[in-house]
Design a protein around this motif. Structure first.
Motif, PDB file in Angstrom:
ATOM      1  N   GLN A  16      51.739 -23.464  31.417  1.00  0.00           N
ATOM      2  CA  GLN A  16      50.361 -23.575  31.891  1.00  0.00           C
ATOM      3  C   GLN A  16      49.395 -23.127  30.796  1.00  0.00           C
ATOM      4  O   GLN A  16      48.401 -23.812  30.515  1.00  0.00           O
ATOM      5  N   MET A  17      49.704 -21.996  30.170  1.00  0.00           N
ATOM      6  CA  MET A  17      48.850 -21.487  29.102  1.00  0.00           C
ATOM      7  C   MET A  17      48.769 -22.485  27.945  1.00  0.00           C
ATOM      8  O   MET A  17      47.682 -22.790  27.452  1.00  0.00           O
ATOM      9  N   ASP A  23      44.141 -28.277  25.817  1.00  0.00           N
ATOM     10  CA  ASP A  23      43.033 -29.036  26.405  1.00  0.00           C
ATOM     11  C   ASP A  23      41.660 -28.463  26.055  1.00  0.00           C
ATOM     12  O   ASP A  23      40.643 -29.084  26.350  1.00  0.00           O
ATOM     13  N   PHE A  24      41.613 -27.285  25.444  1.00  0.00           N
ATOM     14  CA  PHE A  24      40.326 -26.688  25.095  1.00  0.00           C
ATOM     15  C   PHE A  24      39.551 -27.640  24.189  1.00  0.00           C
ATOM     16  O   PHE A  24      40.087 -28.199  23.240  1.00  0.00           O
ATOM     17  N   ASP A  28      33.111 -22.107  23.600  1.00  0.00           N
ATOM     18  CA  ASP A  28      32.811 -21.129  24.640  1.00  0.00           C
ATOM     19  C   ASP A  28      33.949 -20.999  25.650  1.00  0.00           C
ATOM     20  O   ASP A  28      34.227 -19.900  26.142  1.00  0.00           O
ATOM     21  N   ILE A  29      34.634 -22.084  25.910  1.00  0.00           N
ATOM     22  CA  ILE A  29      35.794 -21.996  26.801  1.00  0.00           C
ATOM     23  C   ILE A  29      36.909 -21.212  26.120  1.00  0.00           C
ATOM     24  O   ILE A  29      37.562 -20.359  26.734  1.00  0.00           O
ATOM     25  N   VAL A  30      37.128 -21.472  24.848  1.00  0.00           N
ATOM     26  CA  VAL A  30      38.128 -20.715  24.082  1.00  0.00           C
ATOM     27  C   VAL A  30      37.820 -19.222  24.164  1.00  0.00           C
ATOM     28  O   VAL A  30      38.684 -18.404  24.504  1.00  0.00           O
ATOM     29  N   ASP A  31      36.589 -18.862  23.844  1.00  0.00           N
ATOM     30  CA  ASP A  31      36.227 -17.453  23.784  1.00  0.00           C
ATOM     31  C   ASP A  31      36.315 -16.787  25.151  1.00  0.00           C
ATOM     32  O   ASP A  31      36.784 -15.650  25.271  1.00  0.00           O
ATOM     33  N   GLN A  32      35.886 -17.477  26.197  1.00  0.00           N
ATOM     34  CA  GLN A  32      35.983 -16.913  27.543  1.00  0.00           C
ATOM     35  C   GLN A  32      37.438 -16.732  27.967  1.00  0.00           C
ATOM     36  O   GLN A  32      37.791 -15.737  28.610  1.00  0.00           O
ATOM     37  N   ALA A  33      38.296 -17.668  27.603  1.00  0.00           N
ATOM     38  CA  ALA A  33      39.723 -17.533  27.920  1.00  0.00           C
ATOM     39  C   ALA A  33      40.302 -16.314  27.222  1.00  0.00           C
ATOM     40  O   ALA A  33      41.085 -15.554  27.815  1.00  0.00           O
ATOM     41  N   GLU A  55      47.043 -27.828  14.139  1.00  0.00           N
ATOM     42  CA  GLU A  55      46.053 -28.694  13.493  1.00  0.00           C
ATOM     43  C   GLU A  55      44.777 -28.796  14.323  1.00  0.00           C
ATOM     44  O   GLU A  55      43.690 -28.951  13.769  1.00  0.00           O
ATOM     45  N   GLU A  56      44.896 -28.701  15.645  1.00  0.00           N
ATOM     46  CA  GLU A  56      43.750 -28.863  16.533  1.00  0.00           C
ATOM     47  C   GLU A  56      42.791 -27.685  16.362  1.00  0.00           C
ATOM     48  O   GLU A  56      43.185 -26.524  16.414  1.00  0.00           O
ATOM     49  N   GLU A  57      41.524 -28.002  16.174  1.00  0.00           N
ATOM     50  CA  GLU A  57      40.521 -26.986  15.875  1.00  0.00           C
ATOM     51  C   GLU A  57      40.426 -25.901  16.938  1.00  0.00           C
ATOM     52  O   GLU A  57      40.376 -24.706  16.619  1.00  0.00           O
ATOM     53  N   PHE A  58      40.426 -26.276  18.207  1.00  0.00           N
ATOM     54  CA  PHE A  58      40.216 -25.278  19.247  1.00  0.00           C
ATOM     55  C   PHE A  58      41.490 -24.495  19.566  1.00  0.00           C
ATOM     56  O   PHE A  58      41.405 -23.361  20.030  1.00  0.00           O
ATOM     57  N   VAL A  59      42.633 -25.050  19.282  1.00  0.00           N
ATOM     58  CA  VAL A  59      43.880 -24.285  19.413  1.00  0.00           C
ATOM     59  C   VAL A  59      43.888 -23.197  18.342  1.00  0.00           C
ATOM     60  O   VAL A  59      44.172 -22.027  18.619  1.00  0.00           O
ATOM     61  N   LYS A  60      43.545 -23.588  17.129  1.00  0.00           N
ATOM     62  CA  LYS A  60      43.502 -22.631  16.025  1.00  0.00           C
ATOM     63  C   LYS A  60      42.435 -21.566  16.272  1.00  0.00           C
ATOM     64  O   LYS A  60      42.647 -20.379  16.023  1.00  0.00           O
ATOM     65  N   ARG A  61      41.289 -21.980  16.784  1.00  0.00           N
ATOM     66  CA  ARG A  61      40.231 -21.012  17.107  1.00  0.00           C
ATOM     67  C   ARG A  61      40.728 -20.009  18.135  1.00  0.00           C
ATOM     68  O   ARG A  61      40.395 -18.822  18.063  1.00  0.00           O
ATOM     69  N   THR A  62      41.539 -20.464  19.080  1.00  0.00           N
ATOM     70  CA  THR A  62      42.061 -19.558  20.101  1.00  0.00           C
ATOM     71  C   THR A  62      42.796 -18.386  19.458  1.00  0.00           C
ATOM     72  O   THR A  62      42.622 -17.237  19.868  1.00  0.00           O
ATOM     73  N   ALA A  63      43.605 -18.663  18.459  1.00  0.00           N
ATOM     74  CA  ALA A  63      44.352 -17.592  17.785  1.00  0.00           C
ATOM     75  C   ALA A  63      43.404 -16.567  17.170  1.00  0.00           C
ATOM     76  O   ALA A  63      43.566 -15.354  17.376  1.00  0.00           O
TER      77      ALA A  63
END
Length: 160
Positions: A16-17, A23-24, A28-33, A55-63
């Motif tokens: 799920q995670m 899907d991010f 702002d969704i990344v940061d709130q998560a 490679e995906e920008e928002f996956v990398k931003r999540t880290a």
């Protein structure tokens, strides 16, 4: 966004995670998560080394956002725990994508505001980034140095 606020972090599965992170599509969704859910999940924290390679920008931003949030909220870990993120931050500093470089910068600044020792090490890391042949690394470094060496931050750290 609502799911981030109401999900029980004890019940979320790895699948799920991963599905959510993949899907991010917004910073702002990344940061709130990271702020409201992932920071409480050892499973998410363990995914940082995987997500930084994405490679995906928002996956990398999540880290990198999660590293920043951990630095703010984790009051128990030793300095060495945060220093272990330095190689990841150096590698990420070369990413020119706006939302990645801003998250790397946020992580460095957050670590550097924890205490005097980490402040010194984060500043040293930033000067190292300044020497890289990378436009984004130079931007990250200049921004981090400006804040971490500021009178406001130094005064706050002197009171700790």
């Amino acid at each position: 966004m609502l799911a981030i606020f109401i999900e029980d972090y004890n019940l979320i599965t790895e699948d799920q995670m991963d599905s959510w992170v993949n899907d991010f599509d917004s910073w702002d969704i990344v940061d709130q998560a990271c702020i409201n859910l992932f920071v409480n999940m050892p499973l998410a924290i363990a995914k940082i080394p995987v997500w930084v390679k994405a490679e995906e920008e928002f996956v990398k931003r999540t880290a990198f956002s999660l590293i920043a949030v951990i630095a703010v909220h984790d009051k128990k870990s030793e300095d060495s725990y945060f220093e272990e993120f330095f190689p990841i931050l150096i590698e990420g500093a070369d990413d020119n994508r706006n939302f990645v470089k801003k998250a790397v910068n946020w992580a460095i600044r957050s670590i550097g505001k924890k205490n005097k020792s980490l402040n010194k090490k984060a500043i040293e890391l930033s000067y190292e980034l300044l020497e890289m042949d990378s436009k984004s690394a130079k931007w990250i470094a200049k921004n981090a140095i400006k804040e971490l060496e500021s009178e406001k931050v130094q005064n706050k750290l002197n009171k700790i």
